[in-house]
Design an enzyme around this catalytic site. Structure first.
Site, short mmCIF file in Angstrom:
data_model
loop_
_atom_site.label_atom_id
_atom_site.label_comp_id
_atom_site.label_asym_id
_atom_site.label_seq_id
_atom_site.Cartn_x
_atom_site.Cartn_y
_atom_site.Cartn_z
N HIS A 101 -6.45 2.61 11.91
CA HIS A 101 -6.91 2.18 10.82
C HIS A 101 -7.71 3.67 9.98
O HIS A 101 -7.51 3.57 8.60
CB HIS A 101 -8.18 1.49 11.02
N LYS A 155 -8.86 -16.19 13.77
CA LYS A 155 -8.93 -15.36 14.90
C LYS A 155 -10.06 -15.20 15.61
O LYS A 155 -11.43 -15.61 15.05
CB LYS A 155 -8.68 -13.95 14.37
N ARG A 188 3.13 -0.01 10.23
CA ARG A 188 3.42 0.72 11.54
C ARG A 188 4.83 0.69 11.66
O ARG A 188 5.27 1.68 12.33
CB ARG A 188 2.32 0.06 12.57
N1 COA Z 1 -3.25 0.60 12.50
C1 COA Z 1 -3.62 0.32 13.70
N2 COA Z 1 -3.73 -0.98 13.87
C2 COA Z 1 -3.38 -1.75 12.67
C3 COA Z 1 -2.90 -1.01 11.45
C4 COA Z 1 -3.18 0.25 11.61
N3 COA Z 1 -2.94 1.10 10.54
N4 COA Z 1 -2.78 -1.83 10.61
C5 COA Z 1 -2.65 -3.19 11.00
N5 COA Z 1 -3.08 -3.14 12.36
C6 COA Z 1 -3.38 -4.01 13.45
C7 COA Z 1 -4.81 -4.38 13.36
O1 COA Z 1 -5.55 -3.75 14.40
C8 COA Z 1 -4.75 -5.81 13.89
O2 COA Z 1 -4.44 -6.04 15.37
P1 COA Z 1 -4.89 -7.07 16.10
O3 COA Z 1 -3.97 -8.45 15.62
O4 COA Z 1 -4.58 -6.84 17.42
O5 COA Z 1 -6.27 -7.46 15.82
C9 COA Z 1 -3.27 -6.41 13.11
O6 COA Z 1 -2.49 -5.14 12.88
C10 COA Z 1 -3.55 -7.28 11.97
O7 COA Z 1 -3.95 -6.26 10.92
P2 COA Z 1 -5.02 -6.71 10.05
O8 COA Z 1 -5.18 -5.47 9.14
O9 COA Z 1 -6.37 -6.91 10.85
O10 COA Z 1 -4.62 -7.99 9.41
P3 COA Z 1 -4.80 -9.51 9.32
O11 COA Z 1 -3.52 -9.97 9.55
O12 COA Z 1 -5.88 -9.75 10.34
O13 COA Z 1 -5.62 -9.61 8.13
C11 COA Z 1 -5.87 -9.74 5.49
C12 COA Z 1 -4.82 -9.41 6.85
C13 COA Z 1 -7.22 -9.48 5.97
C14 COA Z 1 -5.11 -8.97 4.68
C15 COA Z 1 -5.33 -11.32 5.34
O14 COA Z 1 -5.60 -12.08 6.49
C16 COA Z 1 -6.02 -11.80 4.28
O15 COA Z 1 -5.75 -11.37 3.08
N6 COA Z 1 -6.91 -12.80 4.51
C17 COA Z 1 -7.67 -13.42 3.37
C18 COA Z 1 -7.25 -14.73 2.97
C19 COA Z 1 -6.43 -14.54 1.86
O16 COA Z 1 -6.65 -14.07 1.02
N7 COA Z 1 -5.25 -15.17 2.25
C20 COA Z 1 -4.04 -14.99 1.34
C21 COA Z 1 -3.25 -13.70 1.49
S1 COA Z 1 -1.57 -13.85 0.90
#
Ligand code: COA
Length: 175
Positions: free
Chosen positions: A32, A56, A105
């Site tokens: 990140h 989650k 990634r």
């Molecule tokens: N380096 C390391 N890990 C990374 C990474 C990076 N560059 N990019 C992503 N990851 C990992 C995260 O650590 C996370 O790992 P985990 O599942 O083990 O916790 C995983 O990838 C998911 O990434 P994250 O960035 O936390 O995404 P998410 O899927 O939890 O959430 C949001 C993404 C917040 C953008 C999305 O849920 C959202 O927009 N929510 C709001 C509701 C909404 O508007 N919904 C409609 C969207 S279409």
């Protein structure tokens, strides 16, 4: 109608390019941080937004995740830490931001990210999603893998910012 964020350069008004980097950050990893560092060089301001994702079960509370992020971005003056609940596009509009930053990634990230980017565009066509390729050495990282390795006694030293390593280890031991 929200007014655009303006910066004044001499007597010329320039619209600030504000990006939001959303995620769970449970906890923030060096993967990140790579995206935060690089995007802070491209945009005037980067808001790292911790999502309160009810689907989650996080290890760290939203407040703890924000605290860890704040400690990690010391030295990046144009990076702000915030949080949100609800639709990402609503948060972005409330912040006068124009861009969503997401890290890619591996190819496996693509389908999910593509779907989200298209849905966000449908909801808010004025907001652009920008993808950054995660540095190769972090392409295998995720918050879950850090938590798993750390909780089983493995070394997570190079996986998370050094300044927050003791907090993460302490929390993992507690759990
Ligand atoms: N380096 C390391 N890990 C990374 C990474 C990076 N560059 N990019 C992503 N990851 C990992 C995260 O650590 C996370 O790992 P985990 O599942 O083990 O916790 C995983 O990838 C998911 O990434 P994250 O960035 O936390 O995404 P998410 O899927 O939890 O959430 C949001 C993404 C917040 C953008 C999305 O849920 C959202 O927009 N929510 C709001 C509701 C909404 O508007 N919904 C409609 C969207 S279409």
């Amino acid at each position: 109608m929200v007014e655009p964020a303006l910066a004044f350069i001499g007597r010329i008004e320039v619209e600030m390019k504000i990006a939001v980097y959303p995620g769970s950050f449970d906890p923030v990893t060096n993967g990140h941080m790579d995206i935060i560092n690089r995007s802070s060089k491209i945009f005037d301001k980067v808001i790292v937004a911790v999502v309160n994702n009810r689907s989650k079960t996080p290890l760290f509370t939203v407040e703890e995740r924000m605290e860890l992020l704040k400690k990690s971005v010391v030295g990046l003056p144009n990076v702000e830490i915030d949080h949100f609940e609800g639709l990402l596009v609503d948060f972005i509009r409330s912040k006068n931001a124009q861009v969503i930053v997401r890290g890619l990634r591996a190819i496996s990230d693509f389908e999910y990210e593509f779907q989200m980017a298209l849905m966000n565009r449908k909801l808010a066509p004025e907001i652009e999603t920008v993808f950054m390729m995660t540095r190769h050495k972090y392409s295998y990282l995720s918050s879950s893998i850090v938590k798993e390795v750390g909780s089983l006694g493995g070394c997570i030293k190079d996986l998370v910012p050094e300044s927050i390593l003791p907090y993460i280890i302490k929390k993992l031991k507690k759990n």
